[in-house]
Design an enzyme around this catalytic site. Structure first.
Site, short mmCIF file in Angstrom:
data_model
loop_
_atom_site.label_atom_id
_atom_site.label_comp_id
_atom_site.label_asym_id
_atom_site.label_seq_id
_atom_site.Cartn_x
_atom_site.Cartn_y
_atom_site.Cartn_z
N ASN A 132 -3.29 -8.33 2.50
CA ASN A 132 -2.33 -7.35 1.99
C ASN A 132 -3.07 -6.87 0.63
O ASN A 132 -2.17 -6.08 0.01
CB ASN A 132 -0.97 -8.25 1.27
CG ASN A 132 -0.49 -8.90 2.45
OD1 ASN A 132 0.05 -8.05 3.47
ND2 ASN A 132 -0.06 -9.86 2.35
N ASP A 155 -5.83 -4.71 14.95
CA ASP A 155 -4.39 -4.27 14.95
C ASP A 155 -3.66 -4.94 13.76
O ASP A 155 -2.79 -4.33 13.03
CB ASP A 155 -3.57 -4.83 16.21
CG ASP A 155 -4.01 -4.21 17.59
OD1 ASP A 155 -4.63 -3.11 17.37
OD2 ASP A 155 -3.85 -4.83 18.63
N THR A 199 -8.79 -7.53 18.73
CA THR A 199 -8.16 -6.85 19.70
C THR A 199 -7.66 -5.59 19.13
O THR A 199 -7.53 -5.44 17.92
CB THR A 199 -6.65 -7.86 19.82
OG1 THR A 199 -6.06 -7.91 18.35
CG2 THR A 199 -7.01 -8.95 20.39
#
Length: 502
Positions: A132, A155, A199
């Site tokens: 974050n 992602d 991914t």
């Protein structure tokens, strides 16, 4: 003036840069140029398209004997580039040095930064130090000085940047994200993705390939691809935004199990997937949803989302007309909902195809990036063998929805509550029983399996199984073009090309 003997058709929109070229003695002695007393030259750097949607930076050098004429061409081409108003000049870049194979920083420095420099793009680079970090930083920076935000990672990194940008927009506009019916403010600052994770589903669905150089070139030429975003709430509390997959049951269980095995790296998904398949857990619950009546297409029409997608444009227009006629709040209150109760092996809602190398078509091949809807896929309880047949179809060309135990709906909002949650919180099902249509009688609820699964929200787990989801049409914009039909031979090349200019 003559070019090198290679035909090269390139739209001006895909020229990366133009630079004056210093010719050394060896170059001056090449072929017919050795007859020139003092040749002058400039080099045009441009996008060269290869197979499988891969882009590369190539160049061609033009020589002539007249210095004034050479300078005129350089100036003319640079003026053409200045007219490309969609191109970014100042970018904020976040790099996740820990994601994927921990190659994010080196990928950016070796493959991306030189291209940005060539295209005269200024960057402010932030190396994230903890989870974050980028999201929190986006609430503090002067966002208006940038033409876009670029994330280098997987992602998860994109999700963090997206949440930061959307949250910042809502905060600046005084919008309460905890209100599931709040009219959210669209995020107009484009997001670029340099894939460097384990991914990279979003890159595959919006560019067609997970390749850092290709993505960097899409950013440089200023491509823009709108993207639908789903907001996820639980009892008037905001949980997450989703752009690719919301998965309960099979995909939620895989994520939950794999989180305990991060030490295995990307292989943990294979291990957890096999383990979850063998366990063959099913879950009871109730799904209520609003069909997306504004959309032109359907999940089974074989029309894939491509560059300049007609279905996305038309659906967006029809949705805007609906909102104009009756208003968003009135529409959500009055429009009929469908309600289905049953036992499910998997409940998946996708805003895009979710294609990847192992599943070239994805979970829903005809899902669209920007039509204001999600494809809701319900896989009801079936035998382990039948479920395997369904999973195998993700990897081939067969219709993966052609099973009696699989249903797919195109929706603009939905709610889910598990059987276990129904016993404690009946608000969602009570609303459904009173207002939203008829229950599915073919699969009545029973008490066989009342355990809860976990929602997989773009690769992150959600704390609550009972959720409310609403799709926001074209809510964010990416530096992407969508997947081109034919990335090697564009018909547009014949229109505004270097050959015509010269």
């Amino acid at each position: 003036m003559s070019p090198v003997p290679e035909n090269c058709f390139v739209p001006t929109s895909e020229i990366i840069a133009v630079e004056e070229t210093e010719l050394n003695k060896k170059q001056r002695n090449i072929g017919k140029w050795q007859k020139m007393a003092k040749p002058h030259a400039f080099t045009v750097y441009y996008v060269k398209k290869a197979r499988n949607h891969r882009w590369r930076c190539s160049d061609v050098t033009f020589w002539c004997v007249d210095e004034h004429l050479c300078n005129q061409w350089i100036q003319a081409l640079k003026e053409l580039l200045e007219m490309q108003k969609s191109r970014p000049k100042q970018l904020l870049v976040y790099i996740n040095p820990y994601g994927g194979k921990r190659q994010g920083k080196s990928i950016y420095e070796q493959k991306v930064a030189p291209l940005f420099s060539l295209a005269s793009i200024s960057t402010d680079v932030v190396i994230t130090e903890h989870a974050n970090h980028a999201k929190d930083n986006l609430f503090e920076v002067n966002i208006n000085k940038y033409d876009g935000v670029v994330c280098v990672g997987g992602d998860g990194m994109f999700s963090e940047v997206m949440h930061g940008l959307i949250g910042r927009m809502q905060k600046d506009s005084g919008i309460d994200q905890n209100n599931p019916k709040a009219p959210l403010v669209q995020c107009n600052i484009r997001i670029g993705i340099i894939p460097a994770g384990s991914t990279d589903c979003i890159c595959y669905s919006t560019v067609g390939i997970s390749d850092p150089v290709t993505s960097a070139l899409h950013i440089i030429v200023g491509d823009c691809q709108p993207l639908d975003v789903s907001s996820v709430h639980h009892n008037n509390t905001f949980l997450k935004y989703s752009v690719s997959l919301l998965g309960y049951g099979f995909y939620g269980d895989i994520l939950k199990d794999s989180e305990k095995k991060r030490w295995m790296g990307p292989m943990r998904y294979d291990y957890s997937g096999f383990k979850t398949f063998l366990s063959h857990h099913y879950y009871e619950g109730t799904i209520s949803f609003q069909p997306a009546k504004h959309t032109v297409g359907s999940p089974r029409d074989k029309d894939s989302c491509r560059t300049g997608c007609y279905i996305c444009k038309k659906s967006e227009q029809q949705l805007a007309e609906q909102h104009k006629e009756c208003g968003l709040k009135h529409e959500e209150d009055e429009e009929e909902w469908k309600v289905i109760k049953g036992k499910f092996l998997a409940i998946n809602a996708v805003n895009m195809s979710c294609a990847c190398p192992r599943s070239p078509k994805g979970l829903s091949p005809a899902a669209h990036l920007a039509d204001g809807s999600a494809d809701l896929i319900l896989v009801r309880k079936c035998s382990r063998f039948d479920f395997l047949r369904y999973l195998v179809r993700h990897t081939n060309q067969d219709d993966q929805f052609d099973f009696s135990f699989v249903d797919v709906y195109r929706v603009k909002s939905f709610q889910f509550t598990s059987k276990l949650s129904e016993d404690n919180e009946s608000n969602v099902t009570d609303i459904g029983k009173k207002r939203f249509g008829q229950f599915c009688r073919d699969h009545p609820a029973c008490c066989c399996n009342i355990a809860n699964s976990t929602w997989n929200c773009d690769g992150e787990t959600l704390d609550s199984s009972a959720i409310q989801v609403r799709v926001h049409c074209q809510f964010v914009k990416l530096f992407a073009r969508g997947i081109e039909e034919n990335s090697k031979d564009e018909a547009a090349y014949s229109q505004s090309s270097i050959e015509q200019l010269l």
